[in-house]
Design a protein around this motif. Sequence first.
Motif, PDB file in Angstrom:
ATOM      1  N   LYS A 132       5.581 -35.536  -9.602  1.00 23.79           N
ATOM      2  CA  LYS A 132       5.683 -35.158  -8.197  1.00 23.79           C
ATOM      3  C   LYS A 132       5.754 -36.497  -7.284  1.00 23.79           C
ATOM      4  O   LYS A 132       5.347 -37.881  -7.605  1.00 23.79           O
ATOM      5  CB  LYS A 132       4.288 -34.598  -7.887  1.00 23.79           C
ATOM      6  N   PRO A 133       6.688 -36.601  -6.241  1.00 21.75           N
ATOM      7  CA  PRO A 133       6.894 -37.574  -5.467  1.00 21.75           C
ATOM      8  C   PRO A 133       5.481 -38.307  -4.795  1.00 21.75           C
ATOM      9  O   PRO A 133       5.750 -39.360  -4.499  1.00 21.75           O
ATOM     10  CB  PRO A 133       7.610 -36.977  -4.163  1.00 21.75           C
ATOM     11  N   ALA A 134       4.572 -37.373  -4.666  1.00 24.84           N
ATOM     12  CA  ALA A 134       3.301 -37.813  -3.855  1.00 24.84           C
ATOM     13  C   ALA A 134       2.726 -39.004  -4.672  1.00 24.84           C
ATOM     14  O   ALA A 134       2.050 -39.885  -4.306  1.00 24.84           O
ATOM     15  CB  ALA A 134       2.372 -36.653  -3.583  1.00 24.84           C
ATOM     16  N   SER A 135       2.658 -38.892  -6.141  1.00 25.70           N
ATOM     17  CA  SER A 135       2.192 -39.798  -7.081  1.00 25.70           C
ATOM     18  C   SER A 135       2.637 -41.102  -7.081  1.00 25.70           C
ATOM     19  O   SER A 135       2.033 -42.156  -6.984  1.00 25.70           O
ATOM     20  CB  SER A 135       2.591 -39.257  -8.521  1.00 25.70           C
ATOM     21  N   TYR A 136       4.211 -41.236  -6.851  1.00 26.90           N
ATOM     22  CA  TYR A 136       4.747 -42.524  -6.646  1.00 26.90           C
ATOM     23  C   TYR A 136       4.535 -43.118  -5.134  1.00 26.90           C
ATOM     24  O   TYR A 136       4.413 -44.474  -4.862  1.00 26.90           O
ATOM     25  CB  TYR A 136       6.451 -42.472  -6.975  1.00 26.90           C
ATOM     26  N   ALA A 137       4.380 -42.111  -4.200  1.00 24.54           N
ATOM     27  CA  ALA A 137       4.385 -42.661  -2.851  1.00 24.54           C
ATOM     28  C   ALA A 137       2.643 -43.295  -2.656  1.00 24.54           C
ATOM     29  O   ALA A 137       2.596 -44.267  -2.083  1.00 24.54           O
ATOM     30  CB  ALA A 137       4.252 -41.491  -1.789  1.00 24.54           C
ATOM     31  N   GLU A 138       1.792 -42.785  -3.482  1.00 25.81           N
ATOM     32  CA  GLU A 138       0.440 -43.388  -3.666  1.00 25.81           C
ATOM     33  C   GLU A 138       0.462 -44.641  -4.189  1.00 25.81           C
ATOM     34  O   GLU A 138      -0.204 -45.412  -3.644  1.00 25.81           O
ATOM     35  CB  GLU A 138      -0.446 -42.322  -4.008  1.00 25.81           C
ATOM     36  N   LYS A 139       1.115 -44.495  -5.127  1.00 26.68           N
ATOM     37  CA  LYS A 139       1.393 -45.970  -5.904  1.00 26.68           C
ATOM     38  C   LYS A 139       1.881 -46.999  -5.039  1.00 26.68           C
ATOM     39  O   LYS A 139       1.561 -48.214  -5.165  1.00 26.68           O
ATOM     40  CB  LYS A 139       2.173 -45.812  -7.167  1.00 26.68           C
ATOM     41  N   LEU A 140       2.698 -46.630  -4.163  1.00 26.61           N
ATOM     42  CA  LEU A 140       3.458 -47.560  -3.342  1.00 26.61           C
ATOM     43  C   LEU A 140       2.654 -47.986  -1.868  1.00 26.61           C
ATOM     44  O   LEU A 140       3.350 -48.589  -1.118  1.00 26.61           O
ATOM     45  CB  LEU A 140       4.986 -47.298  -3.332  1.00 26.61           C
ATOM     46  N   ASN A 141       1.710 -46.984  -1.694  1.00 30.81           N
ATOM     47  CA  ASN A 141       1.193 -47.047  -0.466  1.00 30.81           C
ATOM     48  C   ASN A 141       1.839 -46.801   0.679  1.00 30.81           C
ATOM     49  O   ASN A 141       1.951 -47.453   1.874  1.00 30.81           O
ATOM     50  CB  ASN A 141       0.520 -48.575  -0.181  1.00 30.81           C
ATOM     51  N   PHE A 142       2.704 -45.494   0.419  1.00 25.94           N
ATOM     52  CA  PHE A 142       3.502 -45.204   1.679  1.00 25.94           C
ATOM     53  C   PHE A 142       3.494 -43.488   1.828  1.00 25.94           C
ATOM     54  O   PHE A 142       2.885 -42.815   0.647  1.00 25.94           O
ATOM     55  CB  PHE A 142       5.067 -45.460   1.248  1.00 25.94           C
ATOM     56  N   SER A 143       3.741 -42.864   2.980  1.00 22.14           N
ATOM     57  CA  SER A 143       3.582 -41.298   2.948  1.00 22.14           C
ATOM     58  C   SER A 143       4.886 -40.722   1.941  1.00 22.14           C
ATOM     59  O   SER A 143       5.771 -41.687   1.908  1.00 22.14           O
ATOM     60  CB  SER A 143       3.697 -40.852   4.471  1.00 22.14           C
TER      61      SER A 143
END
Length: 227
Positions: A202-213
């Motif tokens: 899920k894109p949300a997993s990568y967004a969380e790792k990078l600290n972005f929405s």
Amino acid sequence: MTNDNVQLIMLSSENYDLMISPMSMSYIPSESDPDTSVAHRHDYHSLFILEKGSITMLVDNQYVTMNESSVLLINKGQVHQPVDIFGIKGWVMVFDGKILDPEILNIFEGSQDGICYFSLNHAELAFLNDILYNINITAGNTGEGPFTNKLLHGMVNTVYYKLVNIYWSLTTNSLDSSNSRPTQITHDFKRLVRKHFREEKKPASYAEKLNFSVTYLNDTVKKITGF
């Protein structure tokens, strides 16, 4: 933004964690071979060295045309497909990334534009051809001895130590302000995908790792890659 709908080709656990073959126009895949004529990705790394001819490939939505005396490196998880092939002679080698020196992986996976393609001079091509020839011969012989695996892995690393030296000499003096914030974010995202694509979908997993929405990450990656 995820690649769930793109064919994932797995590397056999046999054959010393690598496969190598000369490239030629006469190669005819068997019915059991995966279809590599369409967009696909691997769970392994790929090396293309072209001695003669030309190959145009679509790599991460960018067209790359290989000409004589050139090398193209495809990292694990990069989406790619051949578009046009003419009169080719060279080598293709695929291998499990675990056999490669981690420092080399970090350098190539963090390349400026995410695609590693560059030309070779005559001496560099001859050096690499000799090692790849010996890898091919050694991998094709059975019963070579207890250290065949280490011998092959050592030769693969020798190829990549040579390549990283060539790459370094070509890029050291050409780094500039093109490494913008959106480009860097896209590079970081791609690196995470290549590292975690099996367990993180899920894109949300990568967004969380990078600290972005998710929205910001999606818009940034789309701006740089086009998809």
